[in-house]
Structure formats: structure tokens, C-alpha cells
Enzyme design. Structure first.
Site, short mmCIF file in Angstrom:
data_model
loop_
_atom_site.label_atom_id
_atom_site.label_comp_id
_atom_site.label_asym_id
_atom_site.label_seq_id
_atom_site.Cartn_x
_atom_site.Cartn_y
_atom_site.Cartn_z
N ASP A 181 -1.91 -8.68 0.22
CA ASP A 181 -0.76 -8.51 -0.53
C ASP A 181 -0.62 -10.02 -0.95
OD1 ASP A 181 -0.02 -5.83 -0.62
OD2 ASP A 181 0.60 -6.18 1.44
N GLY B 81 1.85 4.89 1.45
CA GLY B 81 1.59 5.56 2.94
C GLY B 81 2.85 5.07 3.80
N HIS B 82 3.85 4.40 2.97
CA HIS B 82 5.05 3.96 3.87
C HIS B 82 6.29 4.48 3.08
CE1 HIS B 82 2.06 1.38 5.99
NE2 HIS B 82 1.82 0.88 4.72
N GLY C 270 0.77 -1.32 -0.03
CA GLY C 270 0.13 0.05 0.09
C GLY C 270 0.75 1.05 -0.01
N HIS D 131 0.29 0.21 10.12
CA HIS D 131 -1.18 0.70 9.78
C HIS D 131 -2.01 0.92 10.96
CE1 HIS D 131 0.18 -2.31 6.70
NE2 HIS D 131 -0.10 -1.30 5.79
#
Lengths: 331, 331
Positions: free
Chosen positions: A110, A56-57, A54, A217
């Protein structure tokens, strides 16, 4: 929510457009899909390595696509998996005749999508092999159920080096597996982060509180309580790690002190100092230290500590190989 | 105050201990003083470059000490100048027979102490020359009174390259001056930061507010108001910059989109995308784009946009020279 954005819905694609424009000639997308992120460099006969996860990392995951590291990355929306089709399209682009290693974090979505992509590849005769990062000790007692966090960096380094030395798919997998087997991480958060399309934090912490073991998360950790000092956090984190993997006096480790996004680099070095003092007191040598933002959770404040036990000289060579991506460079 | 520290008083020295331990063999301190930060590499006959400034801006200032960049850095306490004696001791360590360039930000305390150090050096026959970064357009209409912010990175690159090519002190100064003359920055904050020994923010911003033009120590900007979109911020910032320096269609710039510490890398790329689209619309080419944390204000959220107009091919060579420090690497 205080973010420098245009629209919450455009977060991932606006980011990707900025990245492709800033790093033209180094990275590109394929299949007309911004989420299919690939290196522009191709080496015939090399095992390709594909990751994904995802948004955001950053610099995780796409930031490690580049010279002597990874070849492609499926980019999901914020905290969401890329699709199987995207992973498949990336794989077709980057595979160079010697098979493809799928190397990503241990998250249900994933796994499902990488497995589906692997099946699509098998039908076309492209050999793949998969391994997941699962280094977060506090996320489960069961090693197979642990979440993958910053420690995947050591797997990227190991597999990337082995592939660049033209190792076979088996050998590249073995290097990743050796890094995985020897890596443990403990993380903690001081503040939450905000998913753009949600617009508010998914949990709160009091002004003097921290969350030990929280995931990247915002997955719940093992305790929320008073903010501890850097020395105390280092002591507890190393206690957790060293009760899970035996590292004796006289052995060496690689150390990664990773910021989750909102924590200053100054604090990361204070914490790294605490960690190195404790390790030194136990007679554990630090072969190489990495400090900075390697796997973040947008603007979340907090950090993680990863140790990789070094069991042979070859692991040092893998660690020391220079790498260069638009997001990460080691000379 | 939520920070990963041991004590507020120990912030700077604990950080420094962590840095020296993590990067042994690359950087060291001299005169028994942690604040006297020097590279371990020495090249006889090379012009040495010394910078300095307060703690709280990593990777600025000390993070640029390393191969093909700077030779030493005086480290002050949080947001405070290093002492003249420290700068002098560093200078004696790093000077290699061809003079020393003092290159730092335009702040009263720093100017006073670098000037005093220069006098001490002159008495010992060590030649120095000084130049200050003063790129923050919104901080003053008077160019001489502007604060130095992230744009100093371009001066470091230019001067560092010229020194590594064994340029004379005059030539190294001229490269720094050319970078300075062509560089402008506009910055803005979304949240304040907390000085550890103060323990609370020195200003507040509402949940939907930003501060345009705020300095990296929280100096007041030109307006506080509603948070704008990335496109709007880019539009206003470029308007400010391009009304201060003429950059015509067909010309090229280097672009630096810098995070102040608490802003995610994702947002920086969204903003960079906006900036590059606007520049493209004006026919201005971007020769090279830098995105990340280059000059921070601890955990402050916000960013800055710097443009350096490229007036000759030599500036590109200076930009492109690979550099490598424990904090910053460009392959």
C-alpha cells in the site's frame, strides 16, 4: 472452503458489482475500473480523503466512503494492495481543489502504491499528504513498523470530520495524526480465515487455542495458547495498551471493540463489558463506545480492542459528528 | 466450543451488562431485571411497540429498540422466550397512553408468554394487539405455522414508522400486517452454532455441505446437500419465494440479504449481486437493498434472502424513514 461465492477468482469483482448495484446513487466506480471506488457526493473546496487496501476486511476499507468520512477507496484483490494507477484515477475524480489526504494502513504494498500515486498527482499539480494507520501494539515494539488495524476507524472519523468542516489539508492531516498518536489496538484470533483463491487456511489453531496479537491477514501474533476468558483477554489486552500509552485516572478514551468477522455480536458485548469494568476500576472514563464489525478478516473468529485517548474537546466533536455511508451510519 | 465469554451460564446477562454500559442514556432496564430492555426515549401518546425473543440473534431482537423503531424488548436466555412477567413489566414502562403492539416471531414459547402478558395488561386497562413474524417459506406450507426470521425487520420498520407518525394502534398494526403479508424469506446454513450451555453443535454439516431452509435455531431445513454457488442459491431461493407470492414484472420489492453471523460481509454482497441480477431479468425492480447482519444465529455461517413486495407508496415512506438505535442506524 465454505463460502457463498461463484468462483474464487471472481470474489472481489462479484462483491463490488453487488455493492454498486445495492447502493446506486451513493457510490460509483470511475475509469471503467470496478476497483476505483468513489462517493457520488462532491463538495467543491473540501479536502478529499482517499483510502485503500485489500479486499477481505469489510466494512474496511471502502465501507467508510460516504458522508462526513472518506471520498474514495482503492480496492485491491483479497489481502492485496490496489494499484498506483487506481489510486491516481480515484484521486483525480474526488479532488475538489483543496488537496487530498491519503489515509491507509501501514503495509508495504500500500505504501509503495500510494507513494507512486502521490508522485503522479504532484506532476499534475494535485497536492497530497499521506498518513498511515499503525495501531497494532503487538505487531512491533517500533511504532513506525506497526501494522494498521481497526484503530484506523478513529483516524477516518477525525479526518472526515475536519474535512467536512472545510479544514485545510494541514488541518485534516493534523486531526488524523492526533487520532493516530492517541490510538492503540490489541487483537487476537480464535480461528483462521481462508483466502478464496488459496482454498485452505494458512494456519491452524487447536479447538481450545487462541492467537494473541495475530494480524488481520493472519500475521503471527505474540503467543498461541489456551483460549482465555473474556475478562482475562480484556485484562491482558488493556495491560499491553496501557503499558504503551499513558492514560491516567480521570482521563477519557473512546473504545472500539471490533469483531474479526466470525465472532458473534453477543461475544463482542461480553468482551466490551469486561473492558469497561477494568477501565472503570482504573478511573478511566469511556466517552463513547463502539461495538461491532469495523475491520474484519472475512470469516475469522476473534476480536480487537482499540482505545483512543481523548486529549481535547475537539476530539469529541470529531467523534460525535454524524456520518453515513452504505456500510456505516452514526446518527 | 470457542467463544469469548466468561461462563456459559453468564452469556446472556454478561452481554446485557455490556450493552447497557456501552449505550447508557439510550437504553435501560426496568424492574431491576436486566432482561427488561427499554428505550430511554418516551413520546407521550405514541403507540408503543414491544418485541422479544431469545438471545443469540443480535441485532435481533433488542437491537431494534430505538428511535422510530421499537420501544421495548423482552430478552430470553439463548434461544428461549422471555417470561410473561418480563414482557408485562416492559409494557407498563413503555406504554404511553395509546396502546401497545406486540410484534415478535412465530414461536410457541413467545406466543404463550406474550399472550399471558397481554392478559395481565388487559386487567390493568392497557390495550395490546399482537402480530407475529412468520416469513420463513421453507418452514411450512401453512403460512400460519411458518417460523419468523429476518423478514421481521421489515415489520419493525413499517410499524415503527407508523407509530412515530402518531398512528393509532389499529394503524400501526395494519402497517405491520401489510409488511408481513408481502414478505417472504428463504434461509440456509453452512455451519451450525453452539449454544453456550450445551457446548457442542446440535447438528453437523460436512465440509462441502449446506442446509437449505434451516431455521435460526438450527431447525431442520428441506434439504442438506452439496454447497451450491451464490448464483445457484439465489436462483433456488427466489424460485421458492416467487412460487409463494406473486410479484410480477414491473413491480418493486425491498431486498434484505442477511448474514447469520459467521459469514463474511463480502459473501453477502456476492449473493446480493446474484439476487439483483435475477430480479432484474424478471423485470422486478429493487426499491431498496439492505445487506448485512440483521438476524443471526450467533456464529452460524449462512444467510437468508427476504423480499418484501411493495404494494403502495406508503410502504416506501415507511422503509425510508431514518431510524437510529445502538445497533442499527439508517440515515
Amino acid at each position: 472452503m465454505k463460502k457463498i461465492i461463484n468462483t474464487p477468482e471472481g470474489y472481489t469483482d462479484d462483491m463490488l458489482r453487488g455493492i454498486y448495484e445495492a447502493h446506486k446513487g451513493k457510490v460509483k466506480y470511475v475509469s471503467g475500473d470496478l476497483r476505483c471506488y468513489c462517493t457520488c457526493e462532491r463538495k467543491e473546496g473540501k479536502v478529499a480523503i482517499v483510502t485503500g487496501g485489500g479486499t477481505g476486511h469489510l466494512p474496511l476499507f471502502l465501507g467508510y466512503v460516504g458522508k462526513n468520512m472518506l471520498d474514495g477507496c482503492g480496492v485491491g484483490s483479497v489481502f492485496q494492495s490496489p494499484s498506483a494507477e487506481e489510486i491516481y484515477n480515484i484521486t483525480k475524480e474526488v479532488e475538489a481543489g483543496s488537496g487530498v489526504l491519503y489515509l491507509y494502513g501501514n503495509y508495504t504494498g500500500d505504501i509503495m502504491n500510494f507513494d507512486m500515486a502521490a508522485e503522479l498527482c504532484a506532476m499534475e499539480g494535485i497536492e497530497t499528504k499521506s498518513i498511515v494507520g499503525a495501531d497494532d501494539v503487538n505487531s512491533s515494539r517500533d511504532e513506525g513498523k506497526r501494522r494498521g488495524v481497526a484503530g484506523i476507524f478513529f483516524m477516518y472519523k477525525a479526518a472526515g470530520a475536519r474535512a467536512s468542516w472545510m479544514g485545510s489539508l494541514e488541518e485534516v492531516y493534523a486531526s488524523a495524526e492526533r487520532a493516530k498518536r492517541n490510538t492503540r489496538t490489541v487483537g487476537f484470533a480464535l480461528t483462521p480465515c481462508v483466502i478464496p483463491e488459496v482454498g485452505h487456511p494458512n494456519f491452524t489453531l487447536e479447538e481450545d487455542e487462541m492467537a494473541m496479537g495475530m494480524g488481520i491477514h493472519g500475521e503471527p501474533g505474540i503467543w498461541n495458547g489456551k483460549l482465555k476468558s473474556a475478562d482475562e483477554i480484556a485484562e491482558e489486552s488493556l495491560g499491553t495498551i496501557l503499558s504503551d500509552i499513558e492514560i491516567g485516572s480521570g482521563e477519557e478514551v473512546a473504545l472500539l471493540v471490533n469483531g474479526l468477522g466470525g465472532t458473534s455480536i453477543e461475544e463482542l458485548y461480553i468482551l466490551a463489558g469486561s473492558v469497561m469494568r477494568i477501565l472503570s476500576g482504573k478511573g478511566i472514563g469511556v466517552y463513547r463506545t463502539f461495538v461491532g464489525e469495523y475491520a474484519t478478516s472475512m470469516e475469522m473468529a476473534g476480536a480487537s480492542i482499540s482505545l483512543m485517548r481523548i486529549e481535547c474537546e475537539e476530539m469529541k466533536r470529531e467523534l460525535d459528528l454524524p456520518v453515513s455511508t452504505p456500510f456505516y451510519c452514526q446518527a
